[in-house]
Design a protein around this motif. Sequence first.
Motif, PDB file in Angstrom:
ATOM      1  N   GLU A 167      -0.321   3.748   5.259  1.00  0.00           N
ATOM      2  CA  GLU A 167       0.823   3.554   6.155  1.00  0.00           C
ATOM      3  C   GLU A 167       0.975   4.647   7.205  1.00  0.00           C
ATOM      4  O   GLU A 167       1.569   4.426   8.251  1.00  0.00           O
ATOM      5  CB  GLU A 167       2.114   3.369   5.378  1.00  0.00           C
ATOM      6  CG  GLU A 167       2.597   4.571   4.621  1.00  0.00           C
ATOM      7  CD  GLU A 167       3.913   4.313   3.914  1.00  0.00           C
ATOM      8  OE1 GLU A 167       4.620   5.292   3.650  1.00  0.00           O
ATOM      9  OE2 GLU A 167       4.234   3.154   3.614  1.00  0.00           O
ATOM     10  N   ARG A 203      -4.214  -3.172   6.703  1.00  0.00           N
ATOM     11  CA  ARG A 203      -4.673  -2.661   5.402  1.00  0.00           C
ATOM     12  C   ARG A 203      -5.171  -1.220   5.492  1.00  0.00           C
ATOM     13  O   ARG A 203      -6.197  -0.854   4.913  1.00  0.00           O
ATOM     14  CB  ARG A 203      -5.723  -3.575   4.794  1.00  0.00           C
ATOM     15  CG  ARG A 203      -5.167  -4.947   4.530  1.00  0.00           C
ATOM     16  CD  ARG A 203      -6.191  -5.862   3.921  1.00  0.00           C
ATOM     17  NE  ARG A 203      -5.608  -7.162   3.762  1.00  0.00           N
ATOM     18  CZ  ARG A 203      -5.633  -7.840   2.631  1.00  0.00           C
ATOM     19  NH1 ARG A 203      -6.202  -7.339   1.580  1.00  0.00           N
ATOM     20  NH2 ARG A 203      -5.078  -9.021   2.564  1.00  0.00           N
ATOM     21  N   THR A 247       0.014  -1.202   7.790  1.00  0.00           N
ATOM     22  CA  THR A 247       0.047  -2.027   6.583  1.00  0.00           C
ATOM     23  C   THR A 247      -0.606  -3.383   6.831  1.00  0.00           C
ATOM     24  O   THR A 247      -1.397  -3.858   6.010  1.00  0.00           O
ATOM     25  CB  THR A 247       1.493  -2.198   6.095  1.00  0.00           C
ATOM     26  OG1 THR A 247       2.035  -0.905   5.803  1.00  0.00           O
ATOM     27  CG2 THR A 247       1.564  -3.062   4.854  1.00  0.00           C
ATOM     28  N   MET A 284       0.860  -1.163   0.000  1.00  0.00           N
ATOM     29  CA  MET A 284       0.000   0.000   0.000  1.00  0.00           C
ATOM     30  C   MET A 284       0.902   1.219   0.000  1.00  0.00           C
ATOM     31  O   MET A 284       1.700   1.412   0.896  1.00  0.00           O
ATOM     32  CB  MET A 284      -0.881  -0.042   1.244  1.00  0.00           C
ATOM     33  CG  MET A 284      -2.003   0.933   1.213  1.00  0.00           C
ATOM     34  SD  MET A 284      -3.207   0.624   2.532  1.00  0.00           S
ATOM     35  CE  MET A 284      -3.837  -0.975   2.076  1.00  0.00           C
ATOM     36  N   THR A 316       0.869 -11.114  11.962  1.00  0.00           N
ATOM     37  CA  THR A 316       0.586 -10.467  10.684  1.00  0.00           C
ATOM     38  C   THR A 316       1.621  -9.409  10.325  1.00  0.00           C
ATOM     39  O   THR A 316       2.020  -9.297   9.171  1.00  0.00           O
ATOM     40  CB  THR A 316      -0.822  -9.836  10.704  1.00  0.00           C
ATOM     41  OG1 THR A 316      -1.768 -10.856  11.013  1.00  0.00           O
ATOM     42  CG2 THR A 316      -1.181  -9.215   9.373  1.00  0.00           C
ATOM     43  N   CYS A 317       2.062  -8.636  11.317  1.00  0.00           N
ATOM     44  CA  CYS A 317       2.975  -7.532  10.998  1.00  0.00           C
ATOM     45  C   CYS A 317       4.434  -7.834  11.321  1.00  0.00           C
ATOM     46  O   CYS A 317       5.311  -7.038  11.001  1.00  0.00           O
ATOM     47  CB  CYS A 317       2.542  -6.252  11.697  1.00  0.00           C
ATOM     48  SG  CYS A 317       2.752  -6.254  13.478  1.00  0.00           S
TER      49      CYS A 317
END
Length: 80
Positions: free
Chosen positions: A75, A72, A69, A1, A42-43
């Motif tokens: 940033e 979603r 990020t 993104m 996830t991150c």
Amino acid sequence: MSYSGKDYALPETVAVAVGAGANIVRTIRDSVGYSIEELALTCGLAFSEIADLESGIDADPIKLRRIATALRLPENALLR
């Protein structure tokens, strides 16, 4: 993104909670139904790093961008 998030607005329920003093990372994480453990996976951050961000001990913009990020979001959405 890759967009900057300048036009991004927090969902109303999140904005109200953050305006009342809630932590933005925790509020958004809760709103999407992630546990700290799920967000950590996830991150790519450790549980303790996310807990520190949520408690206000840490405010590292690099970590906040990684979380945004992973969720979603633009940033810069968590950099307020």
